[in-house]
Motif scaffolding. Structure first.
Motif, PDB file in Angstrom:
ATOM      1  N   ALA A 292       0.825  -1.209   0.000  1.00  0.00           N
ATOM      2  CA  ALA A 292       0.000   0.000   0.000  1.00  0.00           C
ATOM      3  C   ALA A 292       0.861   1.262   0.000  1.00  0.00           C
ATOM      4  O   ALA A 292       0.595   2.220  -0.746  1.00  0.00           O
ATOM      5  N   LEU A 293       1.902   1.268   0.828  1.00  0.00           N
ATOM      6  CA  LEU A 293       2.787   2.433   0.853  1.00  0.00           C
ATOM      7  C   LEU A 293       3.562   2.553  -0.452  1.00  0.00           C
ATOM      8  O   LEU A 293       3.879   3.664  -0.891  1.00  0.00           O
ATOM      9  N   GLY A 294       3.843   1.410  -1.088  1.00  0.00           N
ATOM     10  CA  GLY A 294       4.523   1.451  -2.380  1.00  0.00           C
ATOM     11  C   GLY A 294       3.694   2.143  -3.433  1.00  0.00           C
ATOM     12  O   GLY A 294       4.220   2.889  -4.268  1.00  0.00           O
ATOM     13  N   VAL A 295       2.370   1.920  -3.410  1.00  0.00           N
ATOM     14  CA  VAL A 295       1.474   2.619  -4.344  1.00  0.00           C
ATOM     15  C   VAL A 295       1.577   4.125  -4.133  1.00  0.00           C
ATOM     16  O   VAL A 295       1.676   4.902  -5.088  1.00  0.00           O
ATOM     17  N   GLN A 296       1.584   4.542  -2.874  1.00  0.00           N
ATOM     18  CA  GLN A 296       1.680   5.966  -2.579  1.00  0.00           C
ATOM     19  C   GLN A 296       3.065   6.514  -2.902  1.00  0.00           C
ATOM     20  O   GLN A 296       3.205   7.666  -3.333  1.00  0.00           O
TER      21      GLN A 296
ATOM     22  N   PRO B 103       5.894  -4.432  -6.412  1.00  0.00           N
ATOM     23  CA  PRO B 103       4.449  -4.726  -6.393  1.00  0.00           C
ATOM     24  C   PRO B 103       3.601  -3.566  -6.892  1.00  0.00           C
ATOM     25  O   PRO B 103       2.604  -3.778  -7.597  1.00  0.00           O
ATOM     26  N   ALA B 104       3.986  -2.339  -6.550  1.00  0.00           N
ATOM     27  CA  ALA B 104       3.227  -1.174  -7.003  1.00  0.00           C
ATOM     28  C   ALA B 104       3.321  -1.008  -8.516  1.00  0.00           C
ATOM     29  O   ALA B 104       2.334  -0.674  -9.188  1.00  0.00           O
TER      30      ALA B 104
ATOM     31  N   TRP C 143      -5.341  -2.722  -4.375  1.00  0.00           N
ATOM     32  CA  TRP C 143      -5.599  -4.130  -4.065  1.00  0.00           C
ATOM     33  C   TRP C 143      -4.709  -5.070  -4.877  1.00  0.00           C
ATOM     34  O   TRP C 143      -4.296  -6.124  -4.378  1.00  0.00           O
ATOM     35  N   TRP C 144      -4.397  -4.699  -6.112  1.00  0.00           N
ATOM     36  CA  TRP C 144      -3.472  -5.523  -6.898  1.00  0.00           C
ATOM     37  C   TRP C 144      -2.086  -5.544  -6.247  1.00  0.00           C
ATOM     38  O   TRP C 144      -1.414  -6.578  -6.213  1.00  0.00           O
ATOM     39  N   ALA C 145      -1.644  -4.406  -5.733  1.00  0.00           N
ATOM     40  CA  ALA C 145      -0.331  -4.332  -5.086  1.00  0.00           C
ATOM     41  C   ALA C 145      -0.279  -5.248  -3.866  1.00  0.00           C
ATOM     42  O   ALA C 145       0.717  -5.953  -3.634  1.00  0.00           O
ATOM     43  N   ILE C 146      -1.353  -5.258  -3.077  1.00  0.00           N
ATOM     44  CA  ILE C 146      -1.402  -6.122  -1.900  1.00  0.00           C
ATOM     45  C   ILE C 146      -1.371  -7.592  -2.320  1.00  0.00           C
ATOM     46  O   ILE C 146      -0.668  -8.415  -1.715  1.00  0.00           O
TER      47      ILE C 146
END
Length: 287
Positions: A40-44, A218-219, A234-237
């Motif tokens: 999640a933090l990677g997405v951000q 992952p992000a 959700w895909w990243a998780i």
């Protein structure tokens, strides 16, 4: 100490050789807690273009551990505290300096790495102790570490509930976000602090060299798979969790025998390759 035997019992039910041993159960629990946070933090991080920020905080682990060992402080305390301080200093300097953000991060990055190397160069014993943090070893996670991870996970969930949409808004346009009374500065400082702590915990698992990959890969995969910001989350998780569990399972196989952190990142990179293929096929169909 809080009784976590029920949690380790759940981990022991995972169909993998060696899960009857406590260190394997602790490793699995730690990865299941770490993976969603880094994803999640990677997405951000991707949205904020802060990959270099996470790298700088990750490399501050050297200085944090070294300073802790010199002062006689447990590295598991000195490292996250030092990383937290570095993250907040970088965010402060970005907001109040006229220099580009990557320049500010580069200066702080250089300072913390040089400080760590300077301390290490004076003591060969410390240099040996730092090997664990260079490569990481999720199998050395203790029950106390799990308790800290559970507390951090609770803070992470609360923060995401409150701040996810606001941070997404601020990353799109800080000016418009402020016009709608979003406290951008407060959320940015809280985000930097949370990211720094998660990065420090991730260093214990995958090491300084690979901690940024645990956030970014992952992000990046999720960005290829998803069609919306929520989908990317959700895909990243999914990518991060599956990579963590699969990497642990593969690394302990006798025929594999590789470092767990490196194996996790390799599985995550395989996800990225698959995402590129899916994205290419989708773009060709839409053309």
């Amino acid at each position: 100490m809080i009784d976590l035997s029920w949690l380790f019992h759940l981990a022991s039910l995972f169909p993998l050789d060696g899960m009857d041993m406590r260190f394997m159960q602790q490793a699995l629990v730690a990865l299941v807690l770490l993976a969603p946070m880094t994803a999640a933090l990677g997405v951000q991080v991707v949205c904020y273009r802060m990959a270099f920020f996470s790298d700088a905080v990750g490399h501050s682990a050297f200085a944090g551990v070294a300073i802790g060992l010199v002062l006689g402080v447990n590295p598991h305390i000195s490292m996250p505290l030092f990383g937290l301080a570095v993250g907040l200093i970088i965010m402060f300097m970005q907001r109040f300096s006229a220099l580009p953000s990557d320049t500010v991060i580069g200066v702080v990055f250089s300072a913390v790495v040089a400080a760590g190397l300077a301390v290490v160069s004076r003591n060969n014993t410390i240099a040996r102790d730092l090997q664990q943090f260079l490569y990481g070893d999720i199998l050395t996670m203790t029950e106390t570490d799990i308790l800290w991870l559970l507390a951090l996970f609770a803070v992470f969930v609360l923060f995401q509930i409150v701040a996810f949409n606001r941070l997404l808004y601020a990353s799109t346009s800080g000016i418009i976000a402020r016009a709608h009374r979003v406290p951008v500065a407060l959320f940015e400082y809280l985000f930097a602090a949370l990211l720094a702590l998660v990065v420090m915990f991730s260093v214990w698992g995958v090491g300084v060299l690979l901690v940024t990959a645990m956030l970014i890969v992952p992000a990046a995969s999720a960005r290829n798979f998803a069609r919306s910001a929520g989908g990317m989350f959700w895909w990243a998780i999914l990518v991060s969790l599956s990579s963590a569990v699969t990497g642990l399972a593969l690394s302990v196989q006798p025929w594999m025998g590789t470092a767990t952190g490196a194996t996790i990142i390799l599985v995550s990179c395989a996800w990225f390759v698959a995402s590129v293929v899916v994205s290419s096929v989708r773009n060709e169909r839409q053309a």
